[in-house]
Design a protein around this motif. Structure first.
Motif, PDB file in Angstrom:
ATOM      1  N   PHE A 103      46.146  49.736  41.062  1.00  0.00           N
ATOM      2  CA  PHE A 103      46.486  49.641  39.728  1.00  0.00           C
ATOM      3  C   PHE A 103      45.649  48.430  39.184  1.00  0.00           C
ATOM      4  CE2 PHE A 103      50.274  51.601  41.467  1.00  0.00           C
ATOM      5  CZ  PHE A 103      50.393  52.511  40.648  1.00  0.00           C
ATOM      6  N   SER A 104      45.527  48.677  37.536  1.00  0.00           N
ATOM      7  CA  SER A 104      44.538  47.668  36.937  1.00  0.00           C
ATOM      8  C   SER A 104      45.604  46.443  36.947  1.00  0.00           C
ATOM      9  CB  SER A 104      44.527  47.888  35.374  1.00  0.00           C
ATOM     10  OG  SER A 104      45.682  48.113  34.891  1.00  0.00           O
ATOM     11  N   VAL A 105      45.097  45.284  36.636  1.00  0.00           N
ATOM     12  CA  VAL A 105      45.606  44.113  36.921  1.00  0.00           C
ATOM     13  C   VAL A 105      46.897  44.011  35.757  1.00  0.00           C
ATOM     14  CG1 VAL A 105      45.330  41.755  36.458  1.00  0.00           C
ATOM     15  CG2 VAL A 105      43.827  42.791  37.502  1.00  0.00           C
ATOM     16  N   PRO A 106      46.756  44.398  34.457  1.00  0.00           N
ATOM     17  CA  PRO A 106      48.087  44.571  33.629  1.00  0.00           C
ATOM     18  C   PRO A 106      49.270  45.309  34.170  1.00  0.00           C
ATOM     19  CG  PRO A 106      46.492  44.839  32.282  1.00  0.00           C
ATOM     20  CD  PRO A 106      45.773  44.525  33.701  1.00  0.00           C
ATOM     21  N   SER A 107      48.857  46.483  34.860  1.00  0.00           N
ATOM     22  CA  SER A 107      49.698  47.547  35.429  1.00  0.00           C
ATOM     23  C   SER A 107      50.424  46.941  36.848  1.00  0.00           C
ATOM     24  CB  SER A 107      49.211  48.653  35.898  1.00  0.00           C
ATOM     25  OG  SER A 107      48.569  49.452  34.953  1.00  0.00           O
ATOM     26  N   GLN A 108      49.755  45.848  37.487  1.00  0.00           N
ATOM     27  CA  GLN A 108      50.020  45.117  38.666  1.00  0.00           C
ATOM     28  C   GLN A 108      51.266  44.171  37.988  1.00  0.00           C
ATOM     29  OE1 GLN A 108      46.978  43.214  40.673  1.00  0.00           O
ATOM     30  NE2 GLN A 108      46.083  44.966  41.165  1.00  0.00           N
ATOM     31  N   ALA A 109      50.825  43.513  36.882  1.00  0.00           N
ATOM     32  CA  ALA A 109      52.029  42.573  36.355  1.00  0.00           C
ATOM     33  C   ALA A 109      53.310  43.165  35.811  1.00  0.00           C
ATOM     34  CB  ALA A 109      51.427  41.650  35.251  1.00  0.00           C
ATOM     35  N   LEU A 110      52.933  44.610  35.249  1.00  0.00           N
ATOM     36  CA  LEU A 110      54.183  45.247  34.945  1.00  0.00           C
ATOM     37  C   LEU A 110      54.972  45.660  36.206  1.00  0.00           C
ATOM     38  CD1 LEU A 110      55.657  46.166  32.441  1.00  0.00           C
ATOM     39  CD2 LEU A 110      54.262  48.197  32.910  1.00  0.00           C
ATOM     40  N   GLN A 111      54.493  45.996  37.179  1.00  0.00           N
ATOM     41  CA  GLN A 111      55.242  46.413  38.452  1.00  0.00           C
ATOM     42  C   GLN A 111      55.792  45.045  39.210  1.00  0.00           C
ATOM     43  OE1 GLN A 111      53.179  49.086  41.378  1.00  0.00           O
ATOM     44  NE2 GLN A 111      52.575  50.311  39.492  1.00  0.00           N
ATOM     45  N   PHE A 116      59.641  39.457  39.969  1.00  0.00           N
ATOM     46  CA  PHE A 116      59.846  38.021  39.630  1.00  0.00           C
ATOM     47  C   PHE A 116      61.259  37.695  38.695  1.00  0.00           C
ATOM     48  CE2 PHE A 116      54.923  37.968  39.023  1.00  0.00           C
ATOM     49  CZ  PHE A 116      54.749  37.203  40.036  1.00  0.00           C
ATOM     50  N   LEU A 117      61.724  38.606  38.092  1.00  0.00           N
ATOM     51  CA  LEU A 117      63.089  38.658  37.524  1.00  0.00           C
ATOM     52  C   LEU A 117      63.947  38.679  38.575  1.00  0.00           C
ATOM     53  CD1 LEU A 117      62.889  40.963  34.369  1.00  0.00           C
ATOM     54  CD2 LEU A 117      62.681  38.361  34.386  1.00  0.00           C
ATOM     55  N   GLY A 118      63.954  39.395  39.531  1.00  0.00           N
ATOM     56  CA  GLY A 118      64.923  39.533  40.917  1.00  0.00           C
ATOM     57  C   GLY A 118      64.926  37.962  41.559  1.00  0.00           C
ATOM     58  N   ALA A 119      63.810  37.494  41.702  1.00  0.00           N
ATOM     59  CA  ALA A 119      63.747  36.249  42.342  1.00  0.00           C
ATOM     60  C   ALA A 119      64.573  35.013  41.527  1.00  0.00           C
ATOM     61  CB  ALA A 119      62.113  35.516  42.369  1.00  0.00           C
ATOM     62  N   HIS A 120      64.477  35.187  40.414  1.00  0.00           N
ATOM     63  CA  HIS A 120      65.385  34.190  39.575  1.00  0.00           C
ATOM     64  C   HIS A 120      66.834  34.380  39.431  1.00  0.00           C
ATOM     65  CE1 HIS A 120      61.801  31.822  38.376  1.00  0.00           C
ATOM     66  NE2 HIS A 120      61.048  32.920  38.209  1.00  0.00           N
ATOM     67  N   LEU A 121      67.002  35.794  39.516  1.00  0.00           N
ATOM     68  CA  LEU A 121      68.547  36.261  39.647  1.00  0.00           C
ATOM     69  C   LEU A 121      69.094  35.910  40.847  1.00  0.00           C
ATOM     70  CD1 LEU A 121      68.448  39.714  38.025  1.00  0.00           C
ATOM     71  CD2 LEU A 121      69.816  37.825  37.176  1.00  0.00           C
ATOM     72  N   VAL A 122      68.330  36.079  42.024  1.00  0.00           N
ATOM     73  CA  VAL A 122      68.999  35.440  43.244  1.00  0.00           C
ATOM     74  C   VAL A 122      69.079  34.003  43.209  1.00  0.00           C
ATOM     75  CG1 VAL A 122      68.281  35.183  45.653  1.00  0.00           C
ATOM     76  CG2 VAL A 122      68.077  37.422  44.809  1.00  0.00           C
ATOM     77  N   LEU A 145      57.419  35.084  31.933  1.00  0.00           N
ATOM     78  CA  LEU A 145      56.055  34.241  31.819  1.00  0.00           C
ATOM     79  C   LEU A 145      55.194  34.364  33.232  1.00  0.00           C
ATOM     80  CD1 LEU A 145      57.464  31.215  30.113  1.00  0.00           C
ATOM     81  CD2 LEU A 145      55.859  32.898  29.175  1.00  0.00           C
ATOM     82  N   GLU A 146      55.961  34.487  34.259  1.00  0.00           N
ATOM     83  CA  GLU A 146      55.020  34.676  35.446  1.00  0.00           C
ATOM     84  C   GLU A 146      54.431  36.139  35.477  1.00  0.00           C
ATOM     85  OE1 GLU A 146      58.457  32.028  37.762  1.00  0.00           O
ATOM     86  OE2 GLU A 146      58.463  34.218  38.386  1.00  0.00           O
ATOM     87  N   ALA A 147      55.052  37.043  34.968  1.00  0.00           N
ATOM     88  CA  ALA A 147      54.435  38.516  34.962  1.00  0.00           C
ATOM     89  C   ALA A 147      53.230  38.382  34.041  1.00  0.00           C
ATOM     90  CB  ALA A 147      55.410  39.354  34.758  1.00  0.00           C
ATOM     91  N   LEU A 148      53.535  37.480  33.028  1.00  0.00           N
ATOM     92  CA  LEU A 148      52.442  37.455  31.927  1.00  0.00           C
ATOM     93  C   LEU A 148      51.108  36.608  32.375  1.00  0.00           C
ATOM     94  CD1 LEU A 148      54.267  36.995  28.525  1.00  0.00           C
ATOM     95  CD2 LEU A 148      53.080  39.009  29.442  1.00  0.00           C
ATOM     96  N   LEU A 149      51.663  35.749  33.229  1.00  0.00           N
ATOM     97  CA  LEU A 149      50.574  34.783  33.955  1.00  0.00           C
ATOM     98  C   LEU A 149      49.576  35.689  35.148  1.00  0.00           C
ATOM     99  CD1 LEU A 149      52.140  31.292  34.331  1.00  0.00           C
ATOM    100  CD2 LEU A 149      50.238  32.058  32.688  1.00  0.00           C
ATOM    101  N   TRP A 150      50.197  36.663  35.531  1.00  0.00           N
ATOM    102  CA  TRP A 150      49.420  37.407  36.527  1.00  0.00           C
ATOM    103  C   TRP A 150      48.170  37.919  36.214  1.00  0.00           C
ATOM    104  CZ3 TRP A 150      50.566  38.061  41.648  1.00  0.00           C
ATOM    105  CH2 TRP A 150      49.798  39.113  42.222  1.00  0.00           C
TER     106      TRP A 150
END
Length: 173
Positions: A103-111, A116-122, A145-150
């Motif tokens: 996938f393209s880099v923006p698509s990777q960030a979306l996936q 990232f959200l699950g990590a912070h939920l745990v 923000l982590e996904a946006l920094l990808w």
């Protein structure tokens, strides 16, 4: 863009010194006394995910576990809280690696956003279950923000591998 572009440049091998220097820099950024606000991105987590996707043979579950223990000791958190999250996400990133790189880099960030959200939920669930206070829903900002920094991380960390190889006059390629 769904798949890789046909004219995409081949990358040179990653230098292990560069990989581990970037991980150490990420650790040092996390160790800065910034108050660890709930919405602050975890730079070390981002770098571990990046290198687990791009270099799973060099940075993986063991590195995530050890660096997670360092973060647990630094933040006086439950021993193993960050280690569990970092090792788990390193594993998931290595499992998704072959599919994700198509996938393209923006698509990777979306996936990667749900990971990232699950990590912070745990981390939040462990903290609250052990008697900590609920920080509000600001923790969702950190994963976002982590996904946006990808894409920025991809551009910066893959730049040394994009340099043109040394030209050999004896080879036509």
């Amino acid at each position: 863009m769904m798949g890789k572009a046909s004219g995409q440049q081949l990358l040179l091998p990653a230098n292990p010194v560069f990989i581990w220097t970037s991980v150490i820099v990420g650790l040092l950024v996390n160790l800065l006394p910034l108050g660890r606000m709930p919405g602050m991105p975890d730079v070390l987590l981002l770098l571990l995910m990046f290198w687990s996707v791009h270099q799973p043979q060099r940075v993986g579950i063991g590195a995530g576990f050890v660096l997670g223990l360092v973060m647990d000791v630094h933040q006086s958190a439950l021993l193993g809280q960050h280690a569990l999250v970092y090792a788990g996400l390193s594993y998931l990133a290595a499992q998704m690696q072959r599919r994700l790189l198509w996938f393209s880099v923006p698509s990777q960030a979306l996936q990667l956003l749900p990971l990232f959200l699950g990590a912070h939920l745990v981390e939040l669930a462990l903290r609250v279950l052990l008697g900590g206070i609920f920080p509000g829903f600001w923790f969702l900002l950190a994963g976002t923000l982590e996904a946006l920094l990808w894409p920025l991380a991809s551009w910066v960390l893959l730049a040394p591998q994009r340099r043109p190889p040394d030209r050999d006059e004896n080879r036509p390629l």
